[in-house]
Design a protein around this motif. Structure first.
Motif, PDB file in Angstrom:
ATOM      1  N   UNK A   1      -6.012  -0.194  -3.252  1.00  0.00           N
ATOM      2  CA  UNK A   1      -5.546  -0.537  -1.275  1.00  0.00           C
ATOM      3  C   UNK A   1      -6.018   1.235  -1.638  1.00  0.00           C
ATOM      4  N   UNK A   2      -6.404   1.551  -0.121  1.00  0.00           N
ATOM      5  CA  UNK A   2      -7.525   2.542   0.574  1.00  0.00           C
ATOM      6  C   UNK A   2      -6.247   3.825   0.529  1.00  0.00           C
TER       7      UNK A   2
ATOM      8  N   UNK B   1       0.910  -1.602   0.419  1.00  0.00           N
ATOM      9  CA  UNK B   1       0.094   0.018   0.082  1.00  0.00           C
ATOM     10  C   UNK B   1       1.071   1.210  -0.001  1.00  0.00           C
ATOM     11  N   UNK B   2       1.826   1.491   0.681  1.00  0.00           N
ATOM     12  CA  UNK B   2       2.579   2.542   1.410  1.00  0.00           C
ATOM     13  C   UNK B   2       3.615   2.815   0.358  1.00  0.00           C
TER      14      UNK B   2
ATOM     15  N   UNK C   1      -3.322   4.104  -1.227  1.00  0.00           N
ATOM     16  CA  UNK C   1      -3.469   4.699  -2.824  1.00  0.00           C
ATOM     17  C   UNK C   1      -4.420   5.521  -3.594  1.00  0.00           C
ATOM     18  N   UNK C   2      -6.366   5.858  -3.165  1.00  0.00           N
ATOM     19  CA  UNK C   2      -7.632   6.300  -3.302  1.00  0.00           C
ATOM     20  C   UNK C   2      -7.032   7.251  -2.504  1.00  0.00           C
ATOM     21  N   UNK C   3      -6.533   7.248  -1.087  1.00  0.00           N
ATOM     22  CA  UNK C   3      -6.605   9.024  -0.622  1.00  0.00           C
ATOM     23  C   UNK C   3      -5.178   9.510  -1.484  1.00  0.00           C
ATOM     24  N   UNK C   4      -4.536   9.192  -1.884  1.00  0.00           N
ATOM     25  CA  UNK C   4      -2.941   9.894  -1.806  1.00  0.00           C
ATOM     26  C   UNK C   4      -3.509  10.531  -3.414  1.00  0.00           C
ATOM     27  N   UNK C   5      -4.416  10.003  -3.974  1.00  0.00           N
ATOM     28  CA  UNK C   5      -4.869   9.885  -5.462  1.00  0.00           C
ATOM     29  C   UNK C   5      -5.278  11.391  -5.047  1.00  0.00           C
ATOM     30  N   UNK C   6      -6.547  11.683  -4.186  1.00  0.00           N
ATOM     31  CA  UNK C   6      -7.531  12.170  -4.359  1.00  0.00           C
ATOM     32  C   UNK C   6      -6.490  13.604  -3.279  1.00  0.00           C
ATOM     33  N   UNK C   7      -5.657  12.737  -2.570  1.00  0.00           N
ATOM     34  CA  UNK C   7      -4.254  14.287  -2.038  1.00  0.00           C
ATOM     35  C   UNK C   7      -3.855  14.897  -3.837  1.00  0.00           C
TER      36      UNK C   7
END
Length: 532
Positions: free
Chosen positions: A154-155, A109-110, A157-163
Motif C-alpha cells: 500500500x502506498x 490501507x488505513x 503504508x510506505x508513506x507512513x513508514x517514512x514518516x
C-alpha cells in the motif's frame, strides 16, 4: 559512475506489537526481542564504513536489504478507540465489526497504516536504529514484502513508514549527546539535524517483488513457492472484487483465526514451520497442553479450516473467470520477461510438489493420532486384565501398547524428515538455471531467500552451466526456534545475516559471508553450518 555499495541482507524479523509503553509488558504475539542487538548491528557496520584501516569498507555506503517479513501485521490485534478508530477506518463514526472485535483490524490501507504505528510504538529502539542507519550519507534501505507484511504494497503504508522513521530520528536526535561513550546510537559529526521526506524517498525503497543486481545477487522472500503462503499476484495482492483489501493466502487465515489464539497457550507456536510441526510437537511433548488446545482452541481451528477451505473454493471458482482475478503478467517480448514467465512456472511446480507433501503430512499426523489413541486404549485394557488377575494377557497387551506407541512416534519422526526438506534450495537451483539462460544478463553468484527461517549456504549445481560459482543463501531469522532437532545444531536465537562486499579479496569465487551477530561480543561471528 554509479554509486558503489556494500550490502547487508536480513529477513524474517516479524515485529508486531512489542512492549506496551503503558505497563512495560510484552504482547504474547510478539516474536522479535532483538531491538538492541539490531541497533548494535547497524552501528558496527556504519563504523566499518568510516574506519580508514577497513579498506574493503571505507567510504562505501551500505544497502540494507530486509528480505520480507520485517513486520507481522497479522499478529497486531490491538484495536483503536474513539478518534483513532475513525482515523484507522477513514470514517469519523466508524464502528468495529464483530469479526474485527474478535480477531483485529483487516488489511485495508488505513488499517495497516494504523497497525504500523502500533508496531513502532512497541519498538522505539528498532525504528530509531533504522532511521539512524538511513541518516548516514549514501546509505539505502530496501524493504521487500513477505507473506506476513505484504501490506507494504500500500502506498499509504510506505508513506507512513517514512514518516515514522522521520519521527523516530527526531526523537533520538533530541536526546543525543556528542561523544557519549555509553550511547547505543552514536551522534556522529556529519549527521543531519533532521530527516526530511525528500531524502527518505531517495533512501528508503519498496521493491514490488524480487531484487536483482547484475553480477552480484538475486533476492526474493520465497513465499510464492509455498502453496499455503503464496499470493495469486504478489506484485498486486489486492482482492479483485474488493480492491481496498489484500487477498490473503490460506496460511494467513490460520494465523489470524487460529495461531493468534493458540499463542495465548504457547507464545512460540507460530515460530514452528510449517503448522503441522507445531501439532506434532504438542502431541509429542505437551499432552496436557494438547488437551487444552482441543478444548479451548479446536473450535477456532475448525473455524480457520472452514474459512480457508471456503477461500480456496472461491479462489478456484474466481480463476475460472480471468476478469475476476489479478493474474501476474510477464512481458514476453523481453528476455527478462521470459525469465519471469519461467519463474511463474517454477512457482506453480513447487507449489504442486509441496501440496502433495502436505497431504502425506496430514495423513501421517492422523495415523499417528490413531495409533496413540489405540495405545492408550490398550493400556486401559491391560489395567483391566491386571485387576482380573490375568497376568499373561496383561503382559501381552502392554507389549501391544508399546508397539502402537512406537509406531505413532515413528510416523512423527518420518514427518519431521519430510517437513524439513530445504525446498527453497531446489527453487534457487531452478531460478539460477532460468536466469543463466537470459541473453545479455551477467551471471550472478548469490541467490538469496528467506521465509523458511533456516539459515543455509550451499553451492548450486547451476554453477556448471554458468561458468560462475553460484550459491543458495538463506538469511534465516532473528526470532527464536523451539524445535529439538534445531537446538542440537544452533542456539535458540541465531541473529544471522549475509554480508556482501564486492571489493573483498576473492569475490565472487569465495563462499558467501553468512554470519551471525553476537550481542555479547558486539560483533559478527561465524554461523555454525553442517553438511547434509
Amino acid at each position: 559512475m554509479a554509486q558503489q555499495f556494500n550490502y547487508l541482507f536480513l529477513s524474517d524479523f516479524h515485529l508486531s506489537e512489542g512492549r506496551n509503553p503503558a505497563n512495560g509488558l510484552i504482547h504474547r504475539n510478539e516474536d522479535f526481542f532483538q531491538d538492541v542487538p539490531f541497533a548494535q548491528f547497524v552501528v558496527h557496520h556504519v563504523k566499518l564504513s568510516r574506519r580508514e584501516t577497513a579498506v574493503e569498507y571505507y567510504n562505501i555506503p551500505w544497502k540494507l536489504i530486509i528480505n520480507g517479513d520485517i513486520f507481522d501485521f497479522l499478529q497486531v490485534v490491538a484495536l483503536p478507540e474513539g478518534a483513532e478508530l475513525g482515523r484507522a477506518k477513514g470514517e469519523p463514526n466508524a464502528r468495529l465489526t464483530a469479526n474485527e472485535q474478535k480477531y483485529g483490524l483487516g488489511t485495508s490501507e488505513l488499517e495497516t497504516a494504523w497497525k504500523l504505528e502500533k508496531i513502532a510504538e512497541g519498538h522505539p529502539c528498532f525504528f530509531q536504529a533504522l532511521a539512524w542507519f538511513v541518516a548516514q550519507p549514501g546509505n539505502e534501505l530496501h524493504l521487500l514484502k513477505g507473506n506476513h507484511d505484504v501490506e507494504l504494497y500500500w502506498p499509504e503504508v510506505q508513506v507512513r513508514l517514512r514518516l515514522l522513521l522521520q519521527q523516530a530520528y527526531k526523537s533520538w536526535r533530541e536526546t543525543a549527546v556528542p561523544d557519549d561513550p555509553h550511547a547505543l546510537l552514536l551522534l556522529l559529526e556529519d549527521m543531519p539535524d533532521k530527516l526530511n521526506m525528500v531524502d527518505l524517498h531517495q533512501s528508503v525503497f519498496f521493491p514490488p517483488d524480487y531484487l536483482y543486481e547484475p553480477g552480484l545477487f538475486y533476492v526474493e522472500h520465497g513465499c510464492q513457492y509455498d502453496p499455503i503462503n503464496a499470493f495469486t499476484n504478489f506484485c498486486d495482492p489486492r482482492l479483485p472484487n474488493a480492491p481496498e483489501l489484500i487477498e490473503l493466502p490460506s496460511g494467513s487465515f490460520f494465523v489470524r483465526y487460529f495461531f493468534n489464539q493458540v499463542e495465548e497457550i504457547h507464545p512460540f507456536a507460530d515460530n514452528m514451520k510449517p503448522i503441522i510441526k507445531y501439532i506434532n510437537w504438542v502431541i509429542r511433548n505437551a499432552p496436557s497442553a494438547a488437551a487444552r488446545v482441543v478444548v479451548d482452541i479446536l473450535p477456532r481451528y475448525l473455524v480457520a479450516v472452514t474459512k480457508m477451505k471456503r477461500k480456496q473454493f472461491n479462489d478456484w471458482r474466481r480463476r475460472q473467470n480471468p476478469q475476476e482475478v489479478f493474474l501476474p503478467e510477464a512481458d514476453l517480448s523481453t528476455s527478462i520477461g521470459q525469465f519471469e514467465q519461467e519463474r511463474l512456472a517454477i512457482q506453480a511446480k513447487m507449489q504442486l510438489k509441496l501440496k502433495r507433501a502436505s497431504r502425506w503430512s496430514t495423513a501421517g499426523t492422523l495415523s499417528s493420532l490413531l495409533f496413540k489413541v489405540a495405545a492408550l486404549l490398550a493400556l486401559l485394557i491391560a489395567i483391566r486384565f491386571f485387576v482380573d488377575g490375568n497376568y499373561p494377557a496383561t503382559v501381552g497387551v502392554i507389549v501391544l501398547a508399546g508397539l502402537l506407541g512406537f509406531i505413532s512416534s515413528f510416523f512423527i519422526r518420518l514427518l519431521d524428515q519430510l517437513l524439513v526438506s530445504p525446498y527453497l534450495r531446489d527453487v534457487a537451483a531452478e531460478v539460477a538455471s532460468a536466469l543463466n539462460k537470459v541473453e545479455g544478463v551477467s551471471q550472478i553468484p548469490y541467490f538469496i531467500f528467506g521465509h523458511d527461517h533456516a539459515a543455509m549456504s550451499v553451492p548450486l549445481p547451476s554453477s556448471v552451466d554458468s561458468g560462475v560459482k553460484q550459491w543458495y543463501v538463506n538469511t534465516g531469522s532473528w526470532i527464536p526456534v523451539f524445535e529439538d532437532e534445531q537446538r542440537l545444531l544452533r542456539e535458540d536465537v541465531q541473529l544471522t545475516f549475509l554480508r556482501l562486499v564486492p571489493e573483498r579479496q576473492g569475490f565472487p569465487d569465495c563462499p558467501p559471508d553468512l554470519l551471525q551477530w553476537s550481542a555479547e561480543a558486539k560483533e559478527p561471528i561465524e554461523v555454525r553450518l553442517f553438511e547434509d
